[in-house]
Design an enzyme around this catalytic site. Structure first.
Site, PDB file in Angstrom:
ATOM      1  N   LYS A   8      43.714  32.290  36.837  1.00 48.02           N
ATOM      2  CA  LYS A   8      42.787  32.904  35.800  1.00 48.02           C
ATOM      3  C   LYS A   8      42.608  31.696  34.683  1.00 48.02           C
ATOM      4  O   LYS A   8      43.500  30.819  34.406  1.00 48.02           O
ATOM      5  CB  LYS A   8      43.073  34.135  34.767  1.00 48.02           C
ATOM      6  CG  LYS A   8      43.171  35.273  35.884  1.00 48.02           C
ATOM      7  CD  LYS A   8      41.857  35.877  36.313  1.00 48.02           C
ATOM      8  CE  LYS A   8      41.943  37.225  36.890  1.00 48.02           C
ATOM      9  NZ  LYS A   8      42.561  37.008  38.381  1.00 48.02           N
ATOM     10  N   SER A  45      37.854  37.112  41.830  1.00 48.09           N
ATOM     11  CA  SER A  45      37.872  36.823  40.466  1.00 48.09           C
ATOM     12  C   SER A  45      37.501  35.561  39.707  1.00 48.09           C
ATOM     13  O   SER A  45      36.968  35.693  38.600  1.00 48.09           O
ATOM     14  CB  SER A  45      39.214  37.373  39.904  1.00 48.09           C
ATOM     15  OG  SER A  45      40.382  36.418  40.054  1.00 48.09           O
TER      16      SER A  45
END
Length: 202
Positions: free
Chosen positions: A156, A119
């Site tokens: 993230k 990701s």
């Protein structure tokens, strides 16, 4: 430290290898099965002997409550798979220690986290990489963080506005994670401060 008998060394090696391969110590039943003991009680006796010799610590009340003391614990701990609801730096999550100078990173790294998934690919954080993390909750919008949402740990880019946190991926194939702080448990575990490509260093 007292010398180990052959059998005690076998038990110790099994514990070390099990932690390395699974990220957690074996249970007494697993030790008994792997080494051919008649019962978990026999494994327990060997564990007590290892504890008396100072090479392990037995943590009472946990089926996997074994901590290695003989390992070289200099350097940064490497965190592997994280069990739900448990502290990130719990002993059973530590795969090993690597001789990486924490001061190579700014701010200095406190631990390494094994990256799972792609990701964050577009900023060079790849599946299997070792992410250097500075343990802090003092982070700003736009920084890459290690966060825990409920029982999930993720890496993230942080964007917070009011009671809403967005955790943004760096890969168009992934969607942002939106967290409502009024309804979900959310914790910042640390700030990403660098990446070690797995195999290049350790």
């Amino acid at each position: 430290m007292k010398a180990l008998t052959t059998r005690q060394q076998e038990v110790y090696d099994l514990i070390r290898d099990h932690i390395s391969s699974t990220g957690m110590p074996p249970t007494r039943a697993e030790i008994a099965m792997r080494l051919g003991f008649r019962s978990p009680n026999a494994a327990e006796e060997h564990l007590k002997a290892l504890a008396r010799k100072g090479v392990i610590e037995i943590i009472s009340g946990a089926s996997r409550g074994i901590r290695l003391l003989m390992e070289d614990e200099e350097g940064l701990p490497l965190i592997g798979r994280v069990a739900a609801g448990e502290p990130l730096l719990a002993q059973q999550h530590i795969e090993g220690h690597y001789k990486v100078d924490p001061s190579l990173f700014k701010p200095s790294a406190d631990f390494l986290l094994r990256v799972n998934g792609m990701s964050m690919r577009d900023i060079g954080i790849l599946d299997g990489d070792l992410l250097a993390v500075h343990k802090t909750q003092d982070v700003r919008n736009g920084q890459v963080v290690v966060a825990r949402i409920e029982d999930e740990v993720t890496v993230k880019r942080l964007k917070k506005h009011g009671n809403v946190v967005e955790l943004l991926p760096e890969n168009s194939e992934f969607q942002p994670i939106v967290v409502d702080l009024r309804q979900q448990n959310f914790t910042i575990e640390g700030l990403a401060v660098g990446v070690i490509r797995n195999g290049d260093w350790v």
